[in-house]
Design a protein around this motif. Structure first.
Motif: not given
Length: 460
Positions: A7-10, A22-23, A25-27, A33, A323
């Motif tokens: 996951w990429t940082l949002h 926050v999609r 694949d994001e977090r 989280t 996420s």
């Protein structure tokens, strides 16, 4: 292809920007989280713990296997479908019917395991041929009727088993839960069942202090003196330990009672996948078969069946955080709770009167989901082609009408009602005059599942 565990940082990792989401694949930051994961556990708690208690199964095993099933689901869908898998309430009526016929927990889980296999095969068929086949075999008039008879078939369980144990606690719990569902907003409305359980626990404890023991039934035919809230099992339960596993046992009579639930679960999972796809803006129709096939793992070890949970979809809608990392965190918390027998003992101690108040609303809501399917599908009940099979099947399912074939085999209740609805509808459609067959089996709404664009893919 990856498994969706990166996951990429949002943004700054704290909160989504105004209008942003926050999609999958994001977090957010890992502490946030983890907090969202805990929130998802609380959201599914009410139904996911009430269901195994009502089915007579181990709540610790139910919560642990919900975490395992969620992890497998996230891996199978490659992290594209943020969803939690909790215990399905659709099987409560099935479990009650099987136990009424003399079946034990092994027979219940054996029947449900076969349903999981059937659901798995249905998922493979959807992956291969597309979701059109679902609607062709089970148009809205059929699925709505089956869901309705499954829910309303449970009415006698509340009336004869739970409510008489403590009618006043049941009444107060029902009123509080109803108020919570209607009057609370956002996340709090999503955990209304959980709040109703806490309220009922508290009222039962207060009534025990003020009025002493109650003289009533405890699920059996004879009334006895007993405490409303008996926590003796909690003190005896250890803090850490494995839940109780058992192998399924297969009996045809129980399997036939359980199979109709396949219809309800297919409709339920399809609706959830469409809802998540619309929220995330990512058409997920190619994952519909995977979602439908996700129910059988837990039952293989003696747990209840799993399904995607609308409560958690509601949490995502309220927080705008889709996420899948939050669901991994939720699965981790569920595994920890499942390894705490003392926690399960607290759940197993839910007073019968509290369950009476909760199930009055819960069972009714399950049944009325069938009416919602009719409304959303535009089912015209003035058309006798729709009215006759639905009416006959619902009365058979709710009333417990039976067909005796031999001394050891009969069909009745949910199983017979479902057969009447499905075969009755398709047989009558074959012989009906053209003016009654106004609705095609493949209408524009559902055939959109197979549209390359994924149907209505614009987030709302």
């Amino acid at each position: 292809m990856g498994f969706g565990v990166r996951w990429t940082l949002h943004g700054d990792g704290r909160t989504p920007a105004p209008g942003a989401v926050v999609r999958p694949d994001e977090r957010l930051s890992w502490p946030r989280t983890a907090g969202l994961g805990a929130q998802h556990v609380v959201a599914m708690f009410g139904a996911s713990f009430v269901a195994p208690v009502l089915m007579g199964l181990d709540p610790n095993l139910a919560i642990m296997m919900s975490g395992v099933a969620t992890v497998i689901f996230l891996l199978a869908t490659r992290g594209r479908v943020p969803s939690y898998l909790g215990c399905s309430l659709s099987f409560v009526g099935v479990a009650a019917a099987i136990r009424a016929g003399g079946g034990d927990s092994a027979v219940v889980t054996g029947a449900v395991f076969v349903v999981g296999v059937a659901l798995f095969l249905a998922g493979l068929a959807v992956q291969r041929f597309g979701a059109r086949i679902i609607h062709a075999a089970m148009p809205p008039v059929v699925t709505g009727a089956v869901v309705m008879l499954i829910g309303f078939n449970l009415a006698p369980v509340t009336a004869s088993t739970y409510w008489p144990q403590d009618q006043w606690t049941a009444l107060l719990t029902m009123l509080f839960t109803g108020m919570a569902v209607v009057c609370l907003r956002g996340f709090w409305s999503r955990i209304a069942i959980f709040l109703g359980l806490v309220f009922g626990y508290t009222i039962s404890w207060i009534f025990d202090l003020v009025f002493g023991m109650i003289h009533s039934t405890t699920g059996g035919p004879e009334a006895v003196d007993h405490w409303r809230l008996d926590l003796s099992g909690v003190s005896q339960a250890p803090w850490i330990g494995l839940p109780s596993f058992h192998a399924p046992q297969f009996e045809w009579s129980a399997i036939l009672i359980a199979l109709p639930v396949v219809i309800a679960l297919i409709a339920e999972n399809a609706g959830h996948i469409k809802a998540v796809g619309e929220m995330t803006g990512d058409p997920l129709d190619d994952k519909l078969g995977t979602a439908i096939a996700a129910s059988m793992l837990s039952t293989a070890v003696g747990g209840p069946p799993n399904t995607t949970y609308s409560e958690n979809i509601g949490v995502m809608a309220a927080t705008r955080v889709y996420s899948t990392a939050a669901y991994w965190a939720a699965a981790g918390f569920a595994l920890l709770f499942g390894l705490c027998p003392k926690f399960g003992a607290v759940v197993a101690a839910i007073p019968g009167g509290v369950l009476g108040g909760i199930t009055v609303i819960l069972y009714g809501m399950i049944g009325l989901l069938g009416a919602q399917i009719w409304i959303n599908g535009g089912v015209d009940l003035r058309n006798p082609l729709n009215l006759v099979p639905a009416a006959a099947g619902i009365i058979i399912g709710i009333g417990g009408v039976k067909l005796q074939f031999t001394d050891t085999f009969e069909l009745g209740g949910i199983a017979l009602g479902t057969i009447v609805v499905i075969t009755g509808y398709h047989a009558l459609r074959h012989f009906a005059p053209p003016h009654l067959k106004q609705e095609p089996l493949l209408d524009a709404g559902t055939s959109g599942y197979d549209d390359d664009r994924g149907g209505p893919d614009t987030p709302r």
